[in-house]
Design a protein around this motif. Structure first.
Motif, PDB file in Angstrom:
ATOM      1  N   VAL A 290      12.059  -9.777  -1.659  1.00 43.76           N
ATOM      2  CA  VAL A 290      11.999  -8.604  -0.897  1.00 43.76           C
ATOM      3  C   VAL A 290      11.766  -8.896   0.631  1.00 43.76           C
ATOM      4  CG1 VAL A 290      10.390  -6.547  -0.539  1.00 43.76           C
ATOM      5  CG2 VAL A 290      11.126  -7.137  -2.959  1.00 43.76           C
ATOM      6  N   TYR A 291      10.768  -9.851   1.059  1.00 47.18           N
ATOM      7  CA  TYR A 291      10.688 -10.073   2.265  1.00 47.18           C
ATOM      8  C   TYR A 291      11.852 -10.506   3.003  1.00 47.18           C
ATOM      9  CZ  TYR A 291       8.402 -12.659   6.433  1.00 47.18           C
ATOM     10  OH  TYR A 291       7.905 -12.826   7.567  1.00 47.18           O
ATOM     11  N   GLU A 297      17.668  -6.848   7.103  1.00 42.37           N
ATOM     12  CA  GLU A 297      17.841  -5.168   7.276  1.00 42.37           C
ATOM     13  C   GLU A 297      17.398  -5.501   8.656  1.00 42.37           C
ATOM     14  OE1 GLU A 297      16.486  -0.910   6.208  1.00 42.37           O
ATOM     15  OE2 GLU A 297      15.610  -2.430   5.154  1.00 42.37           O
ATOM     16  N   GLN A 298      16.408  -5.910   9.262  1.00 33.66           N
ATOM     17  CA  GLN A 298      15.945  -5.714  10.465  1.00 33.66           C
ATOM     18  C   GLN A 298      16.981  -6.429  11.502  1.00 33.66           C
ATOM     19  OE1 GLN A 298      13.222  -3.592  11.420  1.00 33.66           O
ATOM     20  NE2 GLN A 298      13.598  -2.979   9.474  1.00 33.66           N
ATOM     21  N   LEU A 299      17.430  -7.453  10.951  1.00 36.50           N
ATOM     22  CA  LEU A 299      18.320  -8.457  11.722  1.00 36.50           C
ATOM     23  C   LEU A 299      19.525  -7.508  12.108  1.00 36.50           C
ATOM     24  CD1 LEU A 299      19.395 -10.870  13.222  1.00 36.50           C
ATOM     25  CD2 LEU A 299      20.019 -11.846  10.837  1.00 36.50           C
ATOM     26  N   SER A 300      20.046  -6.754  10.963  1.00 35.96           N
ATOM     27  CA  SER A 300      21.227  -6.053  11.130  1.00 35.96           C
ATOM     28  C   SER A 300      21.018  -4.845  12.079  1.00 35.96           C
ATOM     29  CB  SER A 300      21.452  -5.479   9.825  1.00 35.96           C
ATOM     30  OG  SER A 300      22.792  -4.471   9.813  1.00 35.96           O
ATOM     31  N   ILE A 301      19.773  -4.123  11.956  1.00 37.29           N
ATOM     32  CA  ILE A 301      19.460  -3.358  12.811  1.00 37.29           C
ATOM     33  C   ILE A 301      19.459  -3.632  14.233  1.00 37.29           C
ATOM     34  CG2 ILE A 301      17.671  -1.466  13.658  1.00 37.29           C
ATOM     35  CD1 ILE A 301      17.052  -1.394  10.656  1.00 37.29           C
ATOM     36  N   ILE A 302      18.864  -4.726  14.621  1.00 34.17           N
ATOM     37  CA  ILE A 302      18.780  -5.092  16.060  1.00 34.17           C
ATOM     38  C   ILE A 302      20.077  -5.709  16.445  1.00 34.17           C
ATOM     39  CG2 ILE A 302      17.560  -6.994  17.486  1.00 34.17           C
ATOM     40  CD1 ILE A 302      15.377  -7.192  15.338  1.00 34.17           C
ATOM     41  N   LYS A 324      16.268 -11.861  21.944  1.00 30.27           N
ATOM     42  CA  LYS A 324      15.133 -12.477  21.615  1.00 30.27           C
ATOM     43  C   LYS A 324      14.552 -12.344  20.313  1.00 30.27           C
ATOM     44  CE  LYS A 324      12.464 -11.411  25.483  1.00 30.27           C
ATOM     45  NZ  LYS A 324      11.481 -11.651  26.149  1.00 30.27           N
ATOM     46  N   SER A 325      14.940 -10.997  19.906  1.00 34.93           N
ATOM     47  CA  SER A 325      14.464 -10.591  18.738  1.00 34.93           C
ATOM     48  C   SER A 325      15.270 -10.880  17.558  1.00 34.93           C
ATOM     49  CB  SER A 325      14.202  -9.076  18.688  1.00 34.93           C
ATOM     50  OG  SER A 325      13.488  -8.585  19.552  1.00 34.93           O
ATOM     51  N   ILE A 326      16.678 -10.987  17.871  1.00 37.65           N
ATOM     52  CA  ILE A 326      17.614 -11.735  16.701  1.00 37.65           C
ATOM     53  C   ILE A 326      17.184 -13.130  16.612  1.00 37.65           C
ATOM     54  CG2 ILE A 326      19.912 -12.631  16.669  1.00 37.65           C
ATOM     55  CD1 ILE A 326      20.737  -9.765  18.126  1.00 37.65           C
ATOM     56  N   VAL A 327      16.863 -13.700  17.485  1.00 37.61           N
ATOM     57  CA  VAL A 327      16.444 -15.104  17.590  1.00 37.61           C
ATOM     58  C   VAL A 327      15.086 -15.199  16.611  1.00 37.61           C
ATOM     59  CG1 VAL A 327      15.341 -17.263  18.562  1.00 37.61           C
ATOM     60  CG2 VAL A 327      17.543 -15.964  19.720  1.00 37.61           C
ATOM     61  N   PHE A 328      14.119 -14.291  16.856  1.00 37.60           N
ATOM     62  CA  PHE A 328      12.959 -14.056  16.355  1.00 37.60           C
ATOM     63  C   PHE A 328      13.071 -14.049  14.714  1.00 37.60           C
ATOM     64  CE2 PHE A 328       9.091 -12.056  14.661  1.00 37.60           C
ATOM     65  CZ  PHE A 328       8.175 -12.589  15.108  1.00 37.60           C
ATOM     66  N   VAL A 329      14.034 -13.020  14.310  1.00 35.62           N
ATOM     67  CA  VAL A 329      13.967 -12.573  13.052  1.00 35.62           C
ATOM     68  C   VAL A 329      14.883 -13.852  12.239  1.00 35.62           C
ATOM     69  CG1 VAL A 329      15.117 -10.803  11.414  1.00 35.62           C
ATOM     70  CG2 VAL A 329      13.851 -10.334  13.373  1.00 35.62           C
ATOM     71  N   LYS A 330      15.802 -14.346  12.856  1.00 30.90           N
ATOM     72  CA  LYS A 330      16.531 -15.422  12.038  1.00 30.90           C
ATOM     73  C   LYS A 330      15.994 -16.679  11.870  1.00 30.90           C
ATOM     74  CE  LYS A 330      21.632 -14.625  13.800  1.00 30.90           C
ATOM     75  NZ  LYS A 330      22.528 -15.163  14.353  1.00 30.90           N
ATOM     76  N   VAL A 331      14.826 -17.145  12.784  1.00 30.75           N
ATOM     77  CA  VAL A 331      14.160 -18.072  12.365  1.00 30.75           C
ATOM     78  C   VAL A 331      13.215 -17.700  11.265  1.00 30.75           C
ATOM     79  CG1 VAL A 331      11.981 -19.509  13.347  1.00 30.75           C
ATOM     80  CG2 VAL A 331      13.818 -19.021  14.930  1.00 30.75           C
ATOM     81  N   LEU A 332      12.716 -16.444  11.142  1.00 25.13           N
ATOM     82  CA  LEU A 332      11.951 -16.244   9.873  1.00 25.13           C
ATOM     83  C   LEU A 332      12.746 -16.236   8.794  1.00 25.13           C
ATOM     84  CD1 LEU A 332       9.929 -13.050  11.142  1.00 25.13           C
ATOM     85  CD2 LEU A 332       8.841 -15.275  10.666  1.00 25.13           C
TER      86      LEU A 332
END
Length: 375
Positions: A290-291, A297-302, A324-332
């Motif tokens: 789920v996480y 989903e957030q990556l797709s939105i950004i 920056k946020s794409i990088v952040f979410v991809k790393v997660l």
């Protein structure tokens, strides 16, 4: 328009002064400066001589009206008040403190971000606490009014938390035996949560409201989970938001999405998104699958938002906060998948960030070399 014409800067009319008007202004300012220096010197002498009377109290009023940032004079004023408290009637002292609160209110309207005014107001209230004469509900109204004037004032929000904490303590002291402590605290904090929602919807770029919200969410959820019979006015909030950390996360991600599209340059929105996606309070309530689904989903939105921003840029550059946020979410995502956080696409994004955000070049270079964490 000639040089002598009126101009407007930030919506305020500005008039160029003539040479004679400038000369007269300088003379007036020189007189004010000399008066300020003389008053300062006099008060320092009085303090060194341990003069702590009503005359010194009135003199500190004069200088603080001129310069409320003069923290030494606030300290001296408190020394005087403490000494006066020993020699005057209690009601007279209470009246002095209440008049100080009125003075502080007038100053806060003019200097709402002066730390020393807020600090002295706290001190005055604790003096009234000792005398059992404090009115926290009135103080709550005061700070609410001040936040209406400036909803993003960090000092105002910090002060509001201080007042709410004292309202909680006061309410618990006054509660009837049949009343539930948890229910009292739930009502207070749920109302504060709703207040942040109202302020955020009025102005999405309100970092203090987002910050306050992050502090309230775990508390409100805890109180909801401990109450067996949820009052009718709070049932809708429970059903739509606070049934589980997962539901809170989904609810606030939708709120953040609105903010991202309204103002993609607003720092507070992105920082709150980062908090939502990394806060243990939410993550421990989710399965890994789920996480990961939420992260993707957030990556797709950004990424979608980034494409829209690129279309609006004359050079078709990536949007800085989006990238920056794409990088952040991809790393997660990579960490959840046990993949290398510094994959080729992450490195490519960091190199692009060096171009579009050169002021932080050193940071991105350190991240490329693995010297500092990307998260």
């Amino acid at each position: 328009m000639t040089n002598n014409d009126s101009k407007r800067e930030h919506g305020v009319k500005r008039v160029n002064l003539s040479k004679e008007a400038k000369r007269l202004k300088l003379e007036r300012d020189a007189a004010k400066t000399e008066n300020y220096k003389a008053l300062t010197s006099q008060l320092f002498t009085s303090r060194d001589d341990h003069q702590l009377g009503l005359s010194e109290f009135n003199e500190t009023t004069k200088i603080l009206l001129i310069n409320p940032e003069f923290y030494t004079m606030w300290n001296y004023r408190r020394e005087v008040l403490i000494e006066l408290r020993k020699s005057i009637e209690v009601e007279q002292y209470i009246d002095m403190i209440n008049r100080d609160l009125k003075l502080l209110m007038d100053l806060l309207k003019r200097y709402p971000k002066c730390y020393w005014i807020w600090n002295h107001r706290r001190w005055c209230l604790f003096e009234l606490v000792e005398l059992n004469k404090v009115n926290w509900e009135y103080e709550f109204g005061v700070v609410s009014k001040l936040l209406e004037l400036d909803a993003r004032n960090y000092h105002g929000w910090q002060y509001r938390r201080f007042v709410v904490q004292n309202i909680e303590q006061d309410s618990l002291k006054k509660k009837k035996e049949s009343q539930s402590e948890t229910l009292i605290l739930l009502n207070i904090n749920a109302n504060e949560f709703n207040y942040t929602t109202t302020k955020i919807k009025k102005n999405i770029s309100n970092f203090s409201a987002w910050h306050n919200r992050s502090k309230l969410i775990p508390k409100v959820f805890k109180y909801f989970s401990e109450v067996s019979d949820i009052p009718e006015p709070l049932q809708e909030l429970y059903k739509t938001v606070f049934q589980s950390p997962h539901l809170i996360l989904v609810h606030d991600l939708e709120l953040i999405k609105t903010g991202m599209y309204m103002d993609s340059d607003d720092t507070s929105v992105w920082l709150y998104l980062y908090w939502l996606l990394t806060e243990e309070f939410f993550i421990k309530d989710l399965t890994k699958e789920v996480y990961l689904s939420i992260l993707k989903e957030q990556l797709s939105i950004i990424e979608e938002l980034n494409e829209l921003e690129k279309d609006d840029h004359k050079d078709h550059w990536d949007h800085c906060w989006c990238l920056k946020s794409i990088v952040f979410v991809k790393v997660l995502i990579y960490k959840q998948s046990n993949e290398d956080a510094l994959s080729d696409d992450i490195k490519a994004h960091l190199k692009d960030l060096i171009k579009i955000d050169p002021l932080r070049k050193a940071k991105y270079l350190d991240q490329l070399e693995g010297k500092v964490s990307i998260i």
